[in-house]
Design an enzyme around this catalytic site. Structure first.
Site, PDB file in Angstrom:
ATOM      1  N   ASP A  52       0.881  -1.175   0.000  1.00 34.34           N
ATOM      2  CA  ASP A  52       0.000   0.000   0.000  1.00 34.34           C
ATOM      3  C   ASP A  52       0.915   1.220   0.000  1.00 34.34           C
ATOM      4  O   ASP A  52       1.557   1.535   1.002  1.00 34.34           O
ATOM      5  CB  ASP A  52      -0.909  -0.023   1.237  1.00 34.34           C
ATOM      6  CG  ASP A  52      -1.874   1.169   1.273  1.00 34.34           C
ATOM      7  OD1 ASP A  52      -1.626   2.171   0.566  1.00 34.34           O
ATOM      8  OD2 ASP A  52      -2.870   1.104   2.027  1.00 34.34           O
ATOM      9  N   LYS A  65      -6.875   9.623  -2.432  1.00 33.05           N
ATOM     10  CA  LYS A  65      -5.932  10.543  -1.773  1.00 33.05           C
ATOM     11  C   LYS A  65      -5.186  11.358  -2.826  1.00 33.05           C
ATOM     12  O   LYS A  65      -5.811  11.965  -3.660  1.00 33.05           O
ATOM     13  CB  LYS A  65      -5.006   9.743  -0.852  1.00 33.05           C
ATOM     14  CG  LYS A  65      -5.736   8.684  -0.010  1.00 33.05           C
ATOM     15  CD  LYS A  65      -6.838   9.262   0.862  1.00 33.05           C
ATOM     16  CE  LYS A  65      -7.544   8.144   1.632  1.00 33.05           C
ATOM     17  NZ  LYS A  65      -8.722   8.589   2.367  1.00 33.05           N
TER      18      LYS A  65
HETATM   19  C1  LIG Z   1      -3.179   4.153   3.471  1.00 38.59           C
HETATM   20  C2  LIG Z   1      -4.612   3.937   3.075  1.00 38.59           C
HETATM   21  N1  LIG Z   1      -4.937   2.816   2.426  1.00 38.59           N
HETATM   22  C3  LIG Z   1      -6.220   2.575   2.055  1.00 38.59           C
HETATM   23  C4  LIG Z   1      -7.236   3.471   2.334  1.00 38.59           C
HETATM   24  C5  LIG Z   1      -8.641   3.169   1.905  1.00 38.59           C
HETATM   25  O1  LIG Z   1      -9.036   4.001   0.840  1.00 38.59           O
HETATM   26  P1  LIG Z   1     -10.562   4.350   0.563  1.00 38.59           P
HETATM   27  O2  LIG Z   1     -11.035   5.260   1.664  1.00 38.59           O
HETATM   28  O3  LIG Z   1     -10.557   4.977  -0.795  1.00 38.59           O
HETATM   29  O4  LIG Z   1     -11.320   3.052   0.567  1.00 38.59           O
HETATM   30  C6  LIG Z   1      -6.940   4.644   3.000  1.00 38.59           C
HETATM   31  C7  LIG Z   1      -8.004   5.603   3.352  1.00 38.59           C
HETATM   32  O5  LIG Z   1      -7.823   6.495   4.145  1.00 38.59           O
HETATM   33  C8  LIG Z   1      -5.592   4.890   3.389  1.00 38.59           C
HETATM   34  O6  LIG Z   1      -5.245   6.008   4.054  1.00 38.59           O
END
Ligand SMILES: Cc1ncc(COP(=O)(O)O)c(C=O)c1O
Length: 387
Positions: free
Chosen positions: A180, A205
């Protein structure tokens, strides 16, 4: 791309969204393809390659092409209806009974999904400190572990995991490595080049960057059987991004290199100034030499250390919450990566079993003037400590 040269930089390619031009009108901004279905040819085939809107969409493909270019992804990229949809598709491409290793410090909703829904799906999940390579090595079980998931820098302590070393550990055990990379963005880290098999971003983001789209994306090193399983999961579960959201993400991606550079520069300036602030006990930012992951970050990140940092406020939880209550320019809201700077008392979101300290404020640096951002936070810190 019309007139393209292999030597053109990623910034040039992103600015023109890979040079996509509408073939009918020659418009330099291609239309948003909203059709859910397509004409079948008289010979009973689909010569356009499009059949139905759930497996695929031309606007989504354009956004995917830019991400695949930024990540140097051999398999290309796949956009999803959220970051969570993208991440969970990777786990759902595994089989029940498969062993998975993931970080203790990671995006909390995904950690929660892993230990609840992931466990119900039949995954055996071990959470470890993935920045500790000895702990990671001990957690991985040869031929039993099928996936190592890391997040770097990881939410909300901005812990750094050595991607190349994690890839070696995973591969030696016969597992894949997924990263990630939301907080790094493709502008600061390229996990596939460091040996990862899959990279994931919450495109919600900084990829989109304007706090107006929920989206996720995966990029794959190679189009192997595991990647095809992920493609099948997206298709069958209907997790593809909508065309309007794909268009907005594509527009955001055109300016990603500029935004990422500006936001990382401001985050670094804020981290340095806040480290000397009398009401800040600790700054967590991998760009600072005192951050435990700095040496690895300096090796595996390029062009800056990202837009996310956290501070621990002197006076504890009450002082942290009071500081967040007193900002004027920073916006008190969850999420990250937008052009507007956000501040959040993270423990309030993550609940009682969080590894997040209670005195921590998470800061997402936007594109405002860095001096204004510092002055606003300084005033809020001082006011909170007077009250
Ligand atoms: C590091 C990280 N991974 C995954 C996600 C999940 O993304 P989403 O809110 O678009 O589902 C977030 C959301 O804040 C995040 O900060």
């Amino acid at each position: 791309m019309e007139g393209s040269r292999p030597s053109w930089s990623k910034r040039s390619l992103a600015a023109q969204a890979m040079g996509a031009v509408d073939p009918v009108t020659k418009a330099i901004v291609p239309p948003i393809h909203v059709a859910t279905t397509y004409i079948r040819d008289e010979d009973n085939t689909y010569s356009s390659g499009y059949t139905y809107g759930r497996p695929d969409n031309a606007t989504v493909r354009q956004a995917e092409a830019v991400v695949a270019m930024l990540e140097d992804a051999g398999a290309g990229a796949l956009m999803f209806s959220s970051g969570m949809a993208a991440a969970t598709a990777v786990f759902q491409a595994l089989d029940p009974g498969d062993h998975v290793v993931a970080p203790k410090v990671m995006y909390w909703a995904l950690r929660k999904w892993l230990v609840t829904e992931g466990a119900r799906w039949g995954l055996e999940v071990d959470l470890v400190e993935t920045d500790d390579l000895a702990a990671l090595g001990a957690a991985v079980r040869p031929d039993r572990t099928k996936l190592v998931w890391v997040e770097t820098p990881s939410n909300p302590l901005w812990t750094i995991t050595d991607i190349a070393a994690a890839a070696e550990i995973a591969h030696a055990a016969g597992a894949r490595l997924a990263v990630d990379s939301t907080a790094a963005s493709p502008m600061h880290t390229r996990p596939l080049a460091l040996g990862a098999d899959v990279v994931m971003h919450a495109a919600t983001k900084i990829l989109n960057g304007h706090s107006d789209v929920i989206a996720g994306v995966l990029a794959g090193a190679r189009a192997d059987a595991f990647w095809e399983r992920i493609v099948a999961v997206r298709r069958s579960q209907g997790a593809i991004l909508g065309p309007f959201e794909a268009y907005l993400t594509l527009r955001g991606l055109r300016t990603l290199p500029l935004r990422a550079a500006a936001q990382a520069k401001s985050a670094m300036a804020l981290a340095e100034r806040l480290a000397a602030h009398p009401h800040v006990a600790r700054v967590l930012y991998p760009g600072l030499p005192q951050h435990p992951g700095h040496d690895v970050a300096a090796r595996q990140m390029e062009g800056g250390f990202g837009y996310m940092l956290s501070i621990q406020v002197t006076g504890g939880e009450a002082a942290a919450i009071a500081t967040a209550a007193r900002v004027a320019l920073w916006k008190r809201a969850t999420s990250l990566g937008g052009v507007e700077s956000l501040i959040e008392h993270r423990a309030s979101v993550e609940g009682p079993d969080t590894p997040c300290p209670p005195d921590l404020l998470r800061l997402s640096t936007g594109i405002e003037d860095a001096d204004d951002l510092y002055r606003d936070l300084d005033a809020a810190l001082r006011a909170a400590h007077r009250s």
